[in-house]
Design an enzyme around this catalytic site. Structure first.
Site, mmCIF file in Angstrom:
data_model
loop_
_atom_site.group_PDB
_atom_site.id
_atom_site.type_symbol
_atom_site.label_atom_id
_atom_site.label_comp_id
_atom_site.label_asym_id
_atom_site.label_seq_id
_atom_site.Cartn_x
_atom_site.Cartn_y
_atom_site.Cartn_z
ATOM 1 N N GLU A 1 0.852 -1.189 0.000
ATOM 2 C CA GLU A 1 0.000 0.000 0.000
ATOM 3 C C GLU A 1 0.887 1.239 0.000
ATOM 4 O O GLU A 1 1.999 1.208 0.561
ATOM 5 C CB GLU A 1 -0.890 -0.022 1.253
ATOM 6 C CG GLU A 1 -1.739 1.236 1.402
ATOM 7 C CD GLU A 1 -2.859 1.119 2.436
ATOM 8 O OE1 GLU A 1 -2.870 0.125 3.185
ATOM 9 O OE2 GLU A 1 -3.692 2.027 2.480
ATOM 10 N N ASN B 1 -6.662 1.559 2.619
ATOM 11 C CA ASN B 1 -7.379 2.816 2.795
ATOM 12 C C ASN B 1 -6.926 3.863 1.779
ATOM 13 O O ASN B 1 -7.702 4.717 1.367
ATOM 14 C CB ASN B 1 -7.154 3.357 4.215
ATOM 15 C CG ASN B 1 -7.694 2.410 5.276
ATOM 16 O OD1 ASN B 1 -8.516 1.539 4.987
ATOM 17 N ND2 ASN B 1 -7.238 2.564 6.509
ATOM 18 N N ASN C 1 -12.123 -0.951 -1.033
ATOM 19 C CA ASN C 1 -11.453 -1.480 0.163
ATOM 20 C C ASN C 1 -12.244 -1.130 1.416
ATOM 21 O O ASN C 1 -12.614 0.031 1.608
ATOM 22 C CB ASN C 1 -10.048 -0.866 0.281
ATOM 23 C CG ASN C 1 -9.336 -1.297 1.556
ATOM 24 O OD1 ASN C 1 -8.960 -2.469 1.687
ATOM 25 N ND2 ASN C 1 -9.177 -0.381 2.506
ATOM 26 N N GLU C 2 -12.496 -2.130 2.241
ATOM 27 C CA GLU C 2 -13.102 -1.942 3.575
ATOM 28 C C GLU C 2 -14.175 -0.854 3.585
ATOM 29 O O GLU C 2 -14.129 0.071 4.408
ATOM 30 C CB GLU C 2 -12.010 -1.628 4.611
ATOM 31 C CG GLU C 2 -11.080 -2.787 4.838
ATOM 32 C CD GLU C 2 -10.145 -2.631 6.043
ATOM 33 O OE1 GLU C 2 -10.036 -1.523 6.601
ATOM 34 O OE2 GLU C 2 -9.504 -3.637 6.407
ATOM 35 N N TYR D 1 -6.589 -8.653 11.529
ATOM 36 C CA TYR D 1 -5.275 -8.434 12.143
ATOM 37 C C TYR D 1 -5.345 -8.932 13.581
ATOM 38 O O TYR D 1 -6.386 -8.818 14.227
ATOM 39 C CB TYR D 1 -4.921 -6.951 12.126
ATOM 40 C CG TYR D 1 -4.680 -6.415 10.729
ATOM 41 C CD1 TYR D 1 -3.443 -6.569 10.100
ATOM 42 C CD2 TYR D 1 -5.700 -5.774 10.028
ATOM 43 C CE1 TYR D 1 -3.222 -6.084 8.820
ATOM 44 C CE2 TYR D 1 -5.486 -5.292 8.732
ATOM 45 C CZ TYR D 1 -4.245 -5.451 8.140
ATOM 46 O OH TYR D 1 -4.031 -4.976 6.873
ATOM 47 N N GLU E 1 -6.224 -9.190 3.490
ATOM 48 C CA GLU E 1 -5.393 -8.513 4.513
ATOM 49 C C GLU E 1 -5.411 -9.379 5.760
ATOM 50 O O GLU E 1 -6.475 -9.583 6.362
ATOM 51 C CB GLU E 1 -5.932 -7.117 4.847
ATOM 52 C CG GLU E 1 -5.676 -6.095 3.767
ATOM 53 C CD GLU E 1 -6.026 -4.668 4.192
ATOM 54 O OE1 GLU E 1 -5.875 -4.329 5.386
ATOM 55 O OE2 GLU E 1 -6.459 -3.902 3.311
ATOM 56 N N GLN F 1 1.518 -6.131 5.651
ATOM 57 C CA GLN F 1 1.905 -5.791 4.291
ATOM 58 C C GLN F 1 3.259 -6.432 3.990
ATOM 59 O O GLN F 1 3.623 -7.377 4.675
ATOM 60 C CB GLN F 1 1.932 -4.274 4.146
ATOM 61 C CG GLN F 1 0.546 -3.660 4.413
ATOM 62 C CD GLN F 1 0.441 -2.173 4.138
ATOM 63 O OE1 GLN F 1 1.313 -1.542 3.570
ATOM 64 N NE2 GLN F 1 -0.667 -1.578 4.562
#
Ligand code: AHR
Length: 496
Positions: A31, A76, A176-177, A248, A296, A354
């Site tokens: 990212e 993000n 994304n999200e 996460y 992720e 990442q």
């Protein structure tokens, strides 16, 4: 603490194949965040930089890590990104504010730089489109720029930019999200589902071969987890191939036994998302079943960075979320990969988030060669040796109690068979924080079993300092090994 080691037996049934090992489970994520790109992949002034400005020491470690596919450019970040800012002659590009990470994005690294880097790294590309501040039109235009051979405006623009051949990107994330209130352009599930439907159709009109990922909920702790995924898929099931999942695991947010057993949470999340997606598919009377893109996942010391991210500080490539990992984190990363392999029949893609510097297995400083973090090793070894098929194995042994996940089997593992060589590889985690395990692996249905290699990553919670004993082989096709508390191990067995 028990008297001696906990006894666990594992029987491998060489003929019971669960699924072929899917190389795309060993994906990663880059990212535009912190020093992931600038100072990570790309640092023209570094002594190890090549003619394109890429760090060759980082490239070498990415190859060693065994990464198959890389998701880019966010995260993000993508929800405020204009892809046009990162293409064409670099001299003509301008810096912009990146509102997601309150940073300055210089735009000297964009699609072409990433594609060239991917070719050098030997990785496939997975792109995300901006569905935060933009929509179907701009996403379709990006597909035209990236994938159309020529003769159409944006494909010709790409050629004028010096890239004759299309990039041929097959896999795309639709935003994304989008359920996260932190997301630029955050939407309700209805709004996002309808936008994903429109965007998928617009992108496929340009390239019919695309594989598309809808945004599932960004985590099991989200209040809308489940209902988000269901509503989104009600609106776009027909036009997407995969639904995303993110998670996460913060070592400081749990007690140690619960953190070590984080794979139980990932396992449950995958089952839940599969169940929801299949329910929508059945309701719609569709034969097609969606895959999961777990795009992720990682260990992330999120709590440590909360104040850092909220500080207004518009800088280029600030140091963000540069976690320093422990051997316990390496054990957890190894166990999360075991979960992904065990679900290889439904998880089609997984990306560790990442890759470099930011929440990453590789760390790069301006004045030093890049280095491997502790979590590098469990990923690299699994990627290198989990080849062929995932094979059914039955484990008999005690459970351990965890505050967050309840009772979980103390030994957690997966077995793969390399069909070219006949080698079996068993990846196992001892989830006990106090007791070693004596594991006996039974392959007695095969005439001869020989230990090729045993690698142990030890969480170091309660070791004695003595060297670990080597595996012992029995004449009757059994192999025994001792696994210290909080350890990840890889046992490679030759058979005839
Ligand atoms: O990987 C860091 C961030 O975590 C990503 O930008 C976002 O998608 C997630 O919340």
């Amino acid at each position: 603490m028990s008297e001696g080691p906990l006894r666990v037996s594992m029987t491998i049934d060489p003929d019971a194949v669960i699924a072929p090992v899917n190389r795309r489970l060993f994906g990663s994520f880059v990212e535009h965040m912190g020093r992931g790109v600038y100072g990570g992949l790309y640092e023209p002034d570094h002594p190890h930089a090549d003619e394109d400005g890429y760090r060759t020491d980082v490239l070498a470690l990415v190859r060693e890590l065994g990464v198959s596919i890389v998701r880019y450019p966010g995260g993000n970040f993508v929800s405020g990104y204009r892809w046009e800012d990162g293409v064409g002659p670099v001299e003509g590009r301008s810096a912009r504010f990146d509102r997601a990470w309150r940073s300055i994005e210089p735009n000297v690294f964009g699609l072409d730089e990433f594609a060239r880097w991917s070719a050098k790294a030997g990785t496939d590309i997975m792109l995300a489109v901006n569905l935060g501040t933009r929509g179907a039109q701009q996403a379709a235009e990006l597909v035209e720029y990236a994938n159309v051979t020529g003769g159409i405006r944006l494909s010709d623009l790409r050629r004028r930019h010096g890239r004759e051949q299309p990039y041929g990107v097959r896999t795309w994330c639709l935003g994304n999200e989008m359920d996260g209130p932190w997301q630029i352009g955050h939407k309700s599930a209805e709004e996002y589902g309808r936008l994903a439907f429109k965007t998928a159709n617009a992108m496929r009109a340009v390239d019919t071969t695309l594989e598309l990922v809808a945004c599932g909920s960004s985590g099991r702790s989200m209040p809308g987890f489940g209902t988000w995924d269901e509503t989104v898929l009600e609106n776009c099931y027909e036009v997407v191939d995969l639904i995303s999942a993110h998670s996460y695991y913060d070592p400081e947010a749990y007690d140690l036994p619960s953190f070590v057993a984080s794979s139980a949470a990932m396992d449950e999340q995958i089952r839940q998302v599969v169940a929801i997606a299949d329910r929508v598919g059945r309701r719609k009377g569709m034969a097609k079943r969606l895959g999961i893109s777990f795009d992720e996942w990682n260990v992330w010391y999120m709590g440590r960075h909360e104040s850092q991210e909220s500080t207004p500080d518009w800088r280029r490539a600030p140091r963000l979320c540069e976690d320093d990992y422990t051997s316990t984190d390496a054990v957890v990363v190894g166990s999360l990969l075991i979960t992904l392999l065990r679900h290889g029949d439904r998880v089609a893609i997984a990306c560790q988030a990442q890759l470099v510097n930011t929440i990453a297995p590789i760390h790069a400083e301006p004045d030093k060669p890049a280095r491997r973090q502790a979590i590098f090793h469990s990923f690299a070894l699994t990627s290198r040796h989990a080849v062929g098929d995932v094979i059914h194995s039955a484990v008999l042994g005690p459970t351990v109690h965890t505050r967050v996940h309840g009772e979980v089997p103390v030994l957690y593992g997966v077995v793969t068979r390399d069909n070219a060589t006949g080698t079996f590889t068993s990846f196992s985690v001892n989830r006990s924080t106090t007791d070693p395990i004596e594991l006996v692996v039974d392959l007695s249905s095969l005439p001869e079993v020989r230990v090729l290699e045993h690698v142990l990553l030890d969480g170091g919670q309660s070791t004695t300092g003595e060297p670990h004993p080597a595996p012992w082989e029995h004449a009757d096709g059994e192999v025994g090994l001792l696994l210290p508390p909080v350890s990840w191990s890889m046992l490679r067995l030759a058979t005839t």
